[in-house]
Design a protein around this motif. Structure first.
Motif, PDB file in Angstrom:
ATOM      1  N   THR A   1       8.465   3.602  -6.573  1.00  0.00           N
ATOM      2  CA  THR A   1       7.190   2.630  -6.332  1.00  0.00           C
ATOM      3  C   THR A   1       7.503   1.237  -6.901  1.00  0.00           C
ATOM      4  OG1 THR A   1       5.720   4.579  -7.147  1.00  0.00           O
ATOM      5  CG2 THR A   1       4.917   2.330  -7.547  1.00  0.00           C
TER       6      THR A   1
ATOM      7  N   PHE B   1       0.835  -1.234   0.132  1.00  0.00           N
ATOM      8  CA  PHE B   1      -0.048  -0.039   0.066  1.00  0.00           C
ATOM      9  C   PHE B   1       0.768   1.229  -0.063  1.00  0.00           C
ATOM     10  CE2 PHE B   1      -3.578  -2.719   1.889  1.00  0.00           C
ATOM     11  CZ  PHE B   1      -4.144  -2.844   0.651  1.00  0.00           C
TER      12      PHE B   1
ATOM     13  N   GLU C   1       0.120   9.294  -5.285  1.00  0.00           N
ATOM     14  CA  GLU C   1       0.702  10.801  -5.022  1.00  0.00           C
ATOM     15  C   GLU C   1       1.492  11.508  -6.159  1.00  0.00           C
ATOM     16  OE1 GLU C   1       0.238  13.149  -2.545  1.00  0.00           O
ATOM     17  OE2 GLU C   1      -1.647  11.874  -2.062  1.00  0.00           O
TER      18      GLU C   1
ATOM     19  N   ILE D   1       0.267   4.188  -2.779  1.00  0.00           N
ATOM     20  CA  ILE D   1       0.084   5.668  -2.353  1.00  0.00           C
ATOM     21  C   ILE D   1       1.365   6.541  -2.896  1.00  0.00           C
ATOM     22  CG2 ILE D   1       0.375   7.136  -0.295  1.00  0.00           C
ATOM     23  CD1 ILE D   1      -1.019   4.794   1.473  1.00  0.00           C
TER      24      ILE D   1
END
Length: 134
Positions: A45, A29, A37, A33
């Protein structure tokens, strides 16, 4: 007595599994996020997703119960010989469809396993205990 080494994959007791897998999903998660963002895919990521995949793989692959020569060896992710016990010393074996619990070396252990593994391990323990009695 079995002559070949048997290996079974397990998960720890239900409460520990929930905690461990919750932390693992937190890594996933965090990656999602960061991705949402920044609004486009970044190397951080990708690093979070790779770390999630590696942690998930290691949590499944390195948790093993091995039975060989009348000895039960339970390995954790970091400690491959966390519990070493003779099958005939294991007492109070409790089984449910997907859960195996027993007492070894004065401590209570509980594991989540596939149903066929629960049946096989409990029968191997019972067989070893019957041989000790005879």
């Amino acid at each position: 007595m079995i002559t070949q080494k048997r290996r079974f994959l397990y998960q720890p007791n239900p409460l520990s599994s929930i905690i461990c897998w919750s932390w693992t999903l937190a890594v996933f998660f965090i990656g999602v996020i960061i991705w949402l963002e920044i609004t486009h895919f970044q190397w951080i990521t990708l690093a979070c997703f790779v770390m999630f995949a590696f942690i998930s793989w290691s949590e499944i692959h390195f948790r093993k119960i091995s039975i060989e020569d009348g000895t039960l060896v339970v390995g954790r992710i970091i400690n491959p010989k966390w519990l070493v016990a003779d099958l005939d010393e294991i007492t109070n074996v409790q089984t449910n469809k997907y859960q195996l619990g027993f007492v070894a070396q004065g401590k209570i252990y509980s594991f989540i396993l596939p149903s066929n593994s629960v049946i096989e391990i409990s029968s191997l323990i019972a067989e070893a205990q019957n041989k000790r009695r005879n």
